[in-house]
Scaffold this active site. Structure first.
Site, PDB file in Angstrom:
ATOM      1  N   ILE A 138       1.005  -0.999  -0.069  1.00  0.00           N
ATOM      2  CA  ILE A 138       0.155   0.017  -0.149  1.00  0.00           C
ATOM      3  C   ILE A 138       1.501   1.571   0.147  1.00  0.00           C
ATOM      4  O   ILE A 138       1.762   1.597   0.516  1.00  0.00           O
ATOM      5  CB  ILE A 138      -0.498   0.231   1.159  1.00  0.00           C
ATOM      6  N   ASP A 139       0.527   2.533   0.073  1.00  0.00           N
ATOM      7  CA  ASP A 139       0.867   3.483  -0.681  1.00  0.00           C
ATOM      8  C   ASP A 139       1.516   4.053   0.927  1.00  0.00           C
ATOM      9  O   ASP A 139       1.588   3.853   2.196  1.00  0.00           O
ATOM     10  CB  ASP A 139       0.267   4.743  -1.267  1.00  0.00           C
ATOM     11  N   LYS A 140       2.765   5.114   1.347  1.00  0.00           N
ATOM     12  CA  LYS A 140       3.262   5.587   2.104  1.00  0.00           C
ATOM     13  C   LYS A 140       1.964   6.159   2.862  1.00  0.00           C
ATOM     14  O   LYS A 140       2.423   5.855   3.932  1.00  0.00           O
ATOM     15  CB  LYS A 140       4.323   6.527   1.671  1.00  0.00           C
ATOM     16  N   ARG A 238      -6.756   6.069  -5.787  1.00  0.00           N
ATOM     17  CA  ARG A 238      -6.349   7.342  -6.007  1.00  0.00           C
ATOM     18  C   ARG A 238      -7.194   7.360  -7.068  1.00  0.00           C
ATOM     19  O   ARG A 238      -7.796   8.452  -7.231  1.00  0.00           O
ATOM     20  CB  ARG A 238      -5.438   7.382  -5.485  1.00  0.00           C
TER      21      ARG A 238
END
Length: 307
Positions: A138-140, A238
């Site tokens: 998953i993204d930062k 997103r």
């Protein structure tokens, strides 16, 4: 992991044709495939501009290759606290905080989830030297649940479940605008944006991507939704939500400048379900919303509730 930047300048004289082909013939430092990657990651300019590989170059054009040399370093275990939701001899389920990168990459050589996990436990070796144990990411600035493999057998099983779409991954997201439908599906292929190499975008020749969403609560100017993933493409939720006019609140890359301040996008991997790689038992885990996410919803409940 990131080293110095080496810069090479080439002035076109009598060569014409595609950038990648011409550049391949001008030097012997990089292979054609390496050049293609450098162009795609904005490390090559023509007359000061980033252009695609297929761009035609002509006499007088100046090509600059500013390539980052990768300095290989040993992946060091680091004593960083982990929020472990579940663990046994084969798998770890961890609740990743916002702001933590999952594995080392250029610009993030340490202080990652992988550094912390290696201090805690041995991990699978399937996914390469710098991504041990990592089955999905998953993204930062996205928080929430990740499944991690402690051995190669577990890794193969968990990866197969992701590919077969039998594992469950559900997110909670706060988006701009009021979504009228109670639920919906966004089915749109994703790939690197031709306009901005740092972004993903819906592109005709992209990889298949499917996101299902359900409205949880509507506010005057925002909507709280749950998202269920069929696929796990980079920045999928997103980009998909931006594409229907409802970008994530706080998203610095795909959202509007005027937004609710937080620690990045309000996106949380709340639920994770999979079959245990050894016992076959169906396991399901949930993680509560981060404090800033919950506090924002509480404030909206008091000031902005629509329904």
């Amino acid at each position: 992991m990131a080293g110095a930047t080496t810069e090479q300048h080439y002035t076109i004289t009598d060569q014409t044709g595609r950038l990648d082909k011409v550049l391949a013939g001008l030097q012997t430092i990089w292979t054609r495939s390496q050049l293609d990657k450098l162009i795609k990651t904005d490390q090559v300019t023509v007359n000061g501009e980033h252009v695609p590989s297929k761009r035609t170059v002509k006499s007088g054009d100046v090509i600059v290759v500013a390539a980052q040399t990768v300095q290989t370093t040993e992946l060091v275990p680091e004593n960083i606290p982990l929020d472990i939701v579940y663990e046994d001899a084969d798998v770890i389920v961890v609740n990743k905080p916002q702001g933590m990168v999952v594995h080392p990459a250029p610009g993030h050589p340490d202080q990652t989830l992988v550094n912390a996990l290696l201090y805690h436990s041995p991990l699978s070796t399937i996914n390469g030297e710098f991504r041990p144990g990592i089955v999905h990411r998953i993204d930062k600035d996205t928080s929430g649940l990740l499944m991690v493999a402690k051995n190669d057998h577990a890794h193969q099983s968990l990866a197969a479940q992701l590919k077969a779409k039998t594992s469950r991954r559900e997110y909670v997201a706060l988006v701009h605008g009021v979504i009228k439908e109670d639920s919906g599906t966004i089915n749109a292929p994703l790939g690197r944006s031709p306009k901005d190499r740092k972004k993903q975008a819906i592109v005709a020749d992209g990889r298949a991507a499917v996101t299902h969403f359900t409205v949880l609560k509507r506010y005057q100017h925002y909507t709280l939704i749950s998202c269920r993933l069929e696929t796990g493409r980079t920045h999928q939720i997103r980009v998909h939500l931006q594409s229907i006019g409802h970008p994530l609140v706080g998203d610095p890359l795909y959202g509007p400048k005027k937004t609710i301040k937080g620690h990045g996008q309000f996106l949380h991997a709340r639920l994770l379900g999979f079959k245990h790689p050894v016992t076959g038992e169906e396991l399901t885990f949930e993680a509560p919303l981060p404090e800033i996410f919950q506090a924002t919803l509480t404030k909206l409940d008091k000031t902005d509730l629509n329904h």
